[in-house]
Design a protein around this motif. Sequence first.
Motif, PDB file in Angstrom:
ATOM      1  N   ASP A  40      -0.645   1.189   5.432  1.00 34.10           N
ATOM      2  CA  ASP A  40       0.959   1.075   5.706  1.00 34.10           C
ATOM      3  C   ASP A  40       1.577   1.753   6.858  1.00 34.10           C
ATOM      4  OD1 ASP A  40       3.602   0.225   5.082  1.00 34.10           O
ATOM      5  OD2 ASP A  40       3.768   2.273   4.206  1.00 34.10           O
ATOM      6  N   PHE A  41       2.415   1.625   7.423  1.00 37.65           N
ATOM      7  CA  PHE A  41       2.906   2.565   8.462  1.00 37.65           C
ATOM      8  C   PHE A  41       4.072   3.422   8.120  1.00 37.65           C
ATOM      9  CE2 PHE A  41       5.248   3.903  12.313  1.00 37.65           C
ATOM     10  CZ  PHE A  41       4.413   4.508  12.737  1.00 37.65           C
ATOM     11  N   ASP A  42       5.293   2.956   7.826  1.00 39.51           N
ATOM     12  CA  ASP A  42       6.548   3.683   7.505  1.00 39.51           C
ATOM     13  C   ASP A  42       6.389   4.580   6.234  1.00 39.51           C
ATOM     14  OD1 ASP A  42       8.480   3.030   9.500  1.00 39.51           O
ATOM     15  OD2 ASP A  42       8.340   0.986   8.749  1.00 39.51           O
ATOM     16  N   THR A  57      12.643   5.169  10.087  1.00 40.89           N
ATOM     17  CA  THR A  57      11.321   3.964   9.955  1.00 40.89           C
ATOM     18  C   THR A  57      11.275   3.288  11.221  1.00 40.89           C
ATOM     19  OG1 THR A  57      12.842   2.443   9.004  1.00 40.89           O
ATOM     20  CG2 THR A  57      11.807   3.657   7.619  1.00 40.89           C
ATOM     21  N   HIS A  59      12.599   0.352  11.699  1.00 40.65           N
ATOM     22  CA  HIS A  59      13.819  -0.412  12.285  1.00 40.65           C
ATOM     23  C   HIS A  59      14.826   0.717  12.409  1.00 40.65           C
ATOM     24  CE1 HIS A  59      12.174  -3.716   9.716  1.00 40.65           C
ATOM     25  NE2 HIS A  59      13.119  -4.534  10.444  1.00 40.65           N
ATOM     26  N   ARG A  80      21.241  -1.096   5.158  1.00 40.40           N
ATOM     27  CA  ARG A  80      20.030  -0.348   4.387  1.00 40.40           C
ATOM     28  C   ARG A  80      20.785   0.489   3.031  1.00 40.40           C
ATOM     29  NH1 ARG A  80      19.072   2.289   8.252  1.00 40.40           N
ATOM     30  NH2 ARG A  80      17.234   0.732   8.910  1.00 40.40           N
ATOM     31  N   PHE A  84      18.221  -0.513   0.424  1.00 35.59           N
ATOM     32  CA  PHE A  84      17.126   0.521   0.259  1.00 35.59           C
ATOM     33  C   PHE A  84      17.085   1.041  -1.307  1.00 35.59           C
ATOM     34  CE2 PHE A  84      14.986   4.769   0.415  1.00 35.59           C
ATOM     35  CZ  PHE A  84      14.001   4.525   0.642  1.00 35.59           C
ATOM     36  N   GLU A  87      15.010  -1.523  -2.948  1.00 40.91           N
ATOM     37  CA  GLU A  87      13.751  -1.623  -2.782  1.00 40.91           C
ATOM     38  C   GLU A  87      12.949  -0.303  -3.624  1.00 40.91           C
ATOM     39  OE1 GLU A  87      12.687  -0.795   1.502  1.00 40.91           O
ATOM     40  OE2 GLU A  87      10.805  -0.019   0.722  1.00 40.91           O
ATOM     41  N   TRP A 104      17.245  -8.975   3.017  1.00 40.45           N
ATOM     42  CA  TRP A 104      17.468  -7.856   3.922  1.00 40.45           C
ATOM     43  C   TRP A 104      17.036  -8.037   5.155  1.00 40.45           C
ATOM     44  CZ3 TRP A 104      15.222  -2.392   2.496  1.00 40.45           C
ATOM     45  CH2 TRP A 104      15.554  -1.312   3.432  1.00 40.45           C
ATOM     46  N   TRP A 105      15.656  -8.321   5.051  1.00 44.45           N
ATOM     47  CA  TRP A 105      14.695  -8.735   6.483  1.00 44.45           C
ATOM     48  C   TRP A 105      15.512  -9.540   7.297  1.00 44.45           C
ATOM     49  CZ3 TRP A 105      12.504  -5.065   3.469  1.00 44.45           C
ATOM     50  CH2 TRP A 105      11.630  -4.139   3.928  1.00 44.45           C
ATOM     51  N   ALA A 108      18.774  -8.104   8.739  1.00 51.34           N
ATOM     52  CA  ALA A 108      18.367  -7.412   9.891  1.00 51.34           C
ATOM     53  C   ALA A 108      17.857  -7.767  11.137  1.00 51.34           C
ATOM     54  CB  ALA A 108      17.476  -6.237   9.047  1.00 51.34           C
ATOM     55  N   SER A 155       2.204  -3.725   8.221  1.00 52.65           N
ATOM     56  CA  SER A 155       3.627  -3.129   8.100  1.00 52.65           C
ATOM     57  C   SER A 155       4.793  -4.040   8.256  1.00 52.65           C
ATOM     58  CB  SER A 155       3.797  -2.114   9.121  1.00 52.65           C
ATOM     59  OG  SER A 155       5.092  -1.929   9.209  1.00 52.65           O
ATOM     60  N   ALA A 156       5.573  -3.893   7.323  1.00 48.67           N
ATOM     61  CA  ALA A 156       6.760  -4.506   7.565  1.00 48.67           C
ATOM     62  C   ALA A 156       7.813  -4.333   8.296  1.00 48.67           C
ATOM     63  CB  ALA A 156       7.314  -4.719   5.767  1.00 48.67           C
ATOM     64  N   GLY A 157       7.541  -3.304   8.986  1.00 48.90           N
ATOM     65  CA  GLY A 157       8.399  -2.827  10.135  1.00 48.90           C
ATOM     66  C   GLY A 157       8.323  -3.429  11.350  1.00 48.90           C
ATOM     67  N   LYS A 204       3.001  -8.410   1.105  1.00 45.71           N
ATOM     68  CA  LYS A 204       1.808  -8.184   2.000  1.00 45.71           C
ATOM     69  C   LYS A 204       0.552  -8.712   1.212  1.00 45.71           C
ATOM     70  CE  LYS A 204       3.479  -3.823   3.985  1.00 45.71           C
ATOM     71  NZ  LYS A 204       3.379  -2.490   4.346  1.00 45.71           N
TER      72      LYS A 204
HETATM   73  O1  C5P Z   1       5.671  -0.026   7.190  1.00 45.21           O
HETATM   74  P1  C5P Z   1       6.515  -0.675   6.076  1.00 45.21           P
HETATM   75  O2  C5P Z   1       5.594  -1.889   5.422  1.00 45.21           O
HETATM   76  O3  C5P Z   1       6.491   0.436   4.850  1.00 45.21           O
HETATM   77  O4  C5P Z   1       7.721  -0.552   6.297  1.00 45.21           O
HETATM   78  C1  C5P Z   1       8.823  -1.378   5.803  1.00 45.21           C
HETATM   79  C2  C5P Z   1       9.805  -0.149   5.602  1.00 45.21           C
HETATM   80  O5  C5P Z   1      11.007  -0.268   6.550  1.00 45.21           O
HETATM   81  C3  C5P Z   1      10.496  -0.339   4.088  1.00 45.21           C
HETATM   82  O6  C5P Z   1      10.085   0.747   3.280  1.00 45.21           O
HETATM   83  C4  C5P Z   1      12.125  -0.399   4.398  1.00 45.21           C
HETATM   84  O7  C5P Z   1      12.785   0.605   3.500  1.00 45.21           O
HETATM   85  C5  C5P Z   1      12.233   0.102   6.019  1.00 45.21           C
HETATM   86  N1  C5P Z   1      13.271  -0.944   6.445  1.00 45.21           N
HETATM   87  C6  C5P Z   1      14.492  -0.573   7.043  1.00 45.21           C
HETATM   88  N2  C5P Z   1      15.412  -1.288   7.646  1.00 45.21           N
HETATM   89  C7  C5P Z   1      15.048  -2.783   7.575  1.00 45.21           C
HETATM   90  C8  C5P Z   1      13.696  -3.117   6.890  1.00 45.21           C
HETATM   91  C9  C5P Z   1      13.185  -2.216   6.314  1.00 45.21           C
HETATM   92  O8  C5P Z   1      14.412   0.688   7.250  1.00 45.21           O
HETATM   93  N3  C5P Z   1      16.006  -3.411   8.135  1.00 45.21           N
END
Ligand code: C5P
Length: 288
Positions: A40-42, A57, A59, A80, A84, A87, A104-105, A108, A155-157, A204
């Motif tokens: 994973d990245f973040d 992160t 984002h 967030r 968060f 999450e 959220w995604w 954002a 990554s979900a980033g 994922k």
């Molecule tokens: O790389 P990874 O998969 O961990 O990236 C996702 C992270 O980005 C999540 O853990 C989440 O807390 C953060 N995030 C964020 N702002 C968003 C969406 C996700 O900080 N709008």
Amino acid sequence: MNDIPELNLPHVRIAHPEHVSEVIQNMIKDGHDKLQVVADFDRTLSKYTHRGQICSTCHNVLEEGHVLPDFYKDEARALRDHYFPIETNPKLTVEEKIPVMVEWWTKAHDLLTKCHIKRDDVRKMVENSTARLRDGCTWFFDQLQASEIPLLIFSAGIGDVIIEVIKHQATLHDNMKVVSNYLEYDEQGQMTGFQGDMIHVYNKNEGAIHDSDYFQNLEHRNNIILMGDSLGDLHMADGAVGVQNKLKIGFLNVKVAESLDLYMKRYDIVILEDETLDVVNAILQKVL
Ligand code: C5P
């Protein structure tokens, strides 16, 4: 395990040491030709904190500096602050969290799309950001490259941000593949949205990489080191074929006391509040 003193440090927790020892012994025996790494990245390859300050992160990077307008920063932070804690709430199941994370995604990404950023803006924002690769990340990337071990960063980033962070703070090698949410641009280089299906923290196991031939092409690499910071990351290598040994390494950065039991059940090795890749690198060094 005695050969790797980093595994005995107090912030490194292992529920089943015999299992971990056996997996590492097998990986050492099989050598680097059989290894692949999925990370994973973040907050896994990047730090959670640096010198006492919370790091960005992918984002968050977009909220730093002066490129994006204040309305973006305010709304992104409000999102967030609301999402968060959900999450990372260990009392909720992944099934309960999924629809909330999609929400959220979606919000954002819609918010960012409204800002019509330019291709070059991402590079500028990354240069001035507090996103930091973990200490030891350059060594980790360089060793994997030198031994031709494939590294999948899943990554979900935001892919564009990850690429820039790696180029800026280390080297983006050709054994590295970054699967993430990538920005889409028009012919004038202005952002118009996101490419492909959304990747959030808890999907994922789907689409993205598993529908491609990535893992098929690596089926002779039966040993996997998987690195993550969320329970969703445990599914990053679900599409891998012929896996014989998998070592799951989890970084637990927030809500440590409440989440530790759960992380120890799901990850083979849990690393608490550490901003380095020392443990991973110590294992890798033995396998190379
Ligand atoms: O790389 P990874 O998969 O961990 O990236 C996702 C992270 O980005 C999540 O853990 C989440 O807390 C953060 N995030 C964020 N702002 C968003 C969406 C996700 O900080 N709008």
